[in-house]
Design a protein around this motif. Structure first.
Motif, PDB file in Angstrom:
ATOM      1  N   ALA A  22       0.829  -1.205   0.000  1.00 18.42           N
ATOM      2  CA  ALA A  22       0.000   0.000   0.000  1.00 18.42           C
ATOM      3  C   ALA A  22       0.859   1.249   0.000  1.00 18.42           C
ATOM      4  O   ALA A  22       0.555   2.216  -0.688  1.00 18.42           O
ATOM      5  N   LEU A  24       2.359   3.653   2.919  1.00 17.81           N
ATOM      6  CA  LEU A  24       1.735   4.706   3.704  1.00 17.81           C
ATOM      7  C   LEU A  24       2.172   6.075   3.191  1.00 17.81           C
ATOM      8  O   LEU A  24       3.347   6.313   2.949  1.00 17.81           O
ATOM      9  N   SER A  42      -4.396   6.906   5.694  1.00 17.73           N
ATOM     10  CA  SER A  42      -3.235   7.221   4.869  1.00 17.73           C
ATOM     11  C   SER A  42      -3.674   7.912   3.594  1.00 17.73           C
ATOM     12  O   SER A  42      -4.764   7.644   3.071  1.00 17.73           O
ATOM     13  N   VAL A  52      -5.528   1.526   5.827  1.00 22.52           N
ATOM     14  CA  VAL A  52      -4.665   0.364   5.628  1.00 22.52           C
ATOM     15  C   VAL A  52      -4.640  -0.464   6.910  1.00 22.52           C
ATOM     16  O   VAL A  52      -4.592   0.085   8.013  1.00 22.52           O
ATOM     17  N   ARG A  53      -4.658  -1.786   6.756  1.00 24.42           N
ATOM     18  CA  ARG A  53      -4.696  -2.675   7.917  1.00 24.42           C
ATOM     19  C   ARG A  53      -3.388  -3.444   8.071  1.00 24.42           C
ATOM     20  O   ARG A  53      -2.841  -3.975   7.097  1.00 24.42           O
ATOM     21  N   TYR A  54      -2.928  -3.513   9.327  1.00 27.67           N
ATOM     22  CA  TYR A  54      -1.698  -4.233   9.671  1.00 27.67           C
ATOM     23  C   TYR A  54      -1.987  -5.196  10.822  1.00 27.67           C
ATOM     24  O   TYR A  54      -2.906  -4.979  11.624  1.00 27.67           O
ATOM     25  N   PHE A  61       1.996  -5.921   7.042  1.00 25.76           N
ATOM     26  CA  PHE A  61       0.927  -5.438   6.184  1.00 25.76           C
ATOM     27  C   PHE A  61      -0.046  -6.567   5.875  1.00 25.76           C
ATOM     28  O   PHE A  61       0.356  -7.681   5.550  1.00 25.76           O
ATOM     29  N   THR A  63      -3.733  -5.669   4.383  1.00 31.30           N
ATOM     30  CA  THR A  63      -4.547  -5.303   3.226  1.00 31.30           C
ATOM     31  C   THR A  63      -4.873  -3.821   3.248  1.00 31.30           C
ATOM     32  O   THR A  63      -4.785  -3.169   4.288  1.00 31.30           O
ATOM     33  N   VAL A  64      -5.225  -3.300   2.075  1.00 32.20           N
ATOM     34  CA  VAL A  64      -5.873  -1.993   2.015  1.00 32.20           C
ATOM     35  C   VAL A  64      -7.310  -2.247   2.420  1.00 32.20           C
ATOM     36  O   VAL A  64      -8.077  -2.873   1.690  1.00 32.20           O
TER      37      VAL A  64
END
Length: 307
Positions: A22, A24, A42, A52-54, A61, A63-64
Motif C-alpha cells: 500500500a 503509507l 493514509s 490500511v490494515r496491519y 501489512f 490489506t488496504v
C-alpha cells in the motif's frame, strides 16, 4: 511507524518498518480494531487515500482495508456501536462509513455545508459513552481537494448516528496563551473514569496550535487546560497531535517542532488523566515523556497497546 515503552519512554524500534504494497502516505490516525489489527488512515490525494490494515502484533501489512470515492486525506478513525468504521475525509468535508468486518463502503454519513456549526474540515473522531460520535472540525472548507480558510470556527460536533442529527458540542475556545494565534482542534479522548459507576466523565481535546482542553461531558464546562508548550517559547515552537490513554489512566500526546529550518523532530508528552499533573519520564521535566528525537518526524497519530 515506531513504538516506545509506555513506562520508561524507551525507543523500541520500528513497528511498521516496511509500508508494504500500500505504501503509507502522510499517515494520520491509528486505531486497533475489534480483531486486534491496527488500522491507519493514509493518503493525501483521491488516488492514494485509504485505510490500511496491519497485524496488531507484528506490524505486518495485511490489506488496504477501506477505499471510497469521496475519501481524500482521511484523518480520524472510530469504530461505532453499530458495527461500522467511521472515517473523516478532511479534503471533502465528509464522514464516511464502512463495514467494520469487511471494509465495504456503506455510505456518506455526513457532509459539510460551509456554515458555522457544520462539518467543516473534519479531523478527530471518537465515540462517547453515550454512543454518540464526537468530531473535531478545523473550520476549513475543501475546494477542489484543497483546504480554504473562510473564517469559520474550529469546534467539537456531536452526532446521533441513528438520526444523523448533529449539534455544536463545544464552540471554538479562546486562544492558547502560548499558542500560534489560531485554534485548530484535533484529537479527542474520553477520560479514564468514563463509564465507571460514580466516575466523572470528561472529554479531552487537543489543539494543533497548542494545549489540551478538558471538558465536563455533562455540563460542557471547561474544567482545565493542560499546557503542552514543551519548547518553552511564547509563542510556542511546537504543534500538537492526537491523544490516547493507557490502562492506568495516563494521557499521552505527540508534538513536533515547527522551526522554520524544517526540523520537525517530535516528542511525546504524558499527563495524569485524573489530576492533570504532568508526568515526565526519568531525567526530563514538565510533561516530557520522550524528549524531541529524530525517531519521530512530524508525528500526529498516537495509540496505546499492551501487546
Amino acid at each position: 511507524m515506531v513504538r516506545f515503552d509506555a513506562e520508561t519512554g524507551e525507543f523500541l524500534g520500528d513497528f511498521i518498518a516496511d509500508d508494504g504494497p500500500a505504501g503509507l502516505v502522510a499517515p494520520d490516525a491509528l486505531v486497533f480494531g475489534p480483531d486486534g489489527d491496527l488500522l491507519v488512515s493514509s493518503g493525501d490525494t483521491a488516488e492514494n487515500s485509504a485505510v490500511v490494515r496491519y497485524n496488531g502484533e507484528t506490524g505486518e501489512f495485511e490489506t488496504v482495508f477501506a477505499v471510497a470515492r469521496g475519501m481524500v486525506r482521511p484523518y480520524g478513525l472510530a469504530f461505532g456501536p453499530d458495527g461500522r468504521l467511521y472515517v473523516s475525509s478532511f479534503l471533502t468535508d465528509r464522514i464516511l462509513r464502512f463495514e467494520a468486518e469487511t471494509g465495504s463502503f456503506v455510505d456518506v454519513f455526513a457532509t459539510g455545508n460551509g456554515q458555522p456549526g457544520g462539518l467543516n474540515g473534519p479531523n478527530g473522531l471518537a465515540f462517547g459513552p453515550d454512543g454518540k460520535l464526537y468530531v473535531t472540525t478545523e473550520g476549513t472548507v475543501a475546494v477542489d481537494g484543497q483546504p480554504t480558510f473562510p473564517g469559520l470556527p474550529s469546534q467539537v460536533l456531536r452526532f446521533d448516528i441513528t438520526t444523523g442529527e448533529s449539534e455544536v458540542f463545544i464552540d471554538q475556545p479562546a486562544l492558547s496563551p502560548a499558542g500560534l494565534g489560531y485554534v485548530s482542534l484535533l484529537g479527542l479522548a474520553f477520560g479514564p473514569d468514563c463509564g465507571k459507576t460514580g466516575g466523572a466523565c470528561d472529554l479531552f481535546v487537543s489543539d494543533f496550535a497548542n494545549d489540551i482542553r478538558r471538558y465536563d461531558l455533562e455540563t460542557r464546562a471547561l474544567e482545565a487546560t493542560l499546557s503542552t508548550n514543551y519548547s518553552g517559547t511564547v509563542p510556542s515552537g511546537n504543534n500538537l497531535g492526537g491523544l490516547t490513554f493507557d490502562d492506568e489512566g495516563r494521557l499521552y500526546t505527540v508534538g513536533f517542532d515547527n522551526a522554520q529550518d524544517g526540523d520537525l523532530r517530535g516528542a511525546v508528552l504524558r499527563f495524569d488523566g485524573r489530576t492533570n499533573a504532568p508526568l515526565p519520564s526519568s531525567g526530563n521535566t514538565g510533561a516530557i515523556f520522550v524528549p524531541p528525537t529524530g525517531e519521530l518526524v512530524r508525528p500526529i497519530g498516537i495509540t496505546f497497546t499492551r501487546q
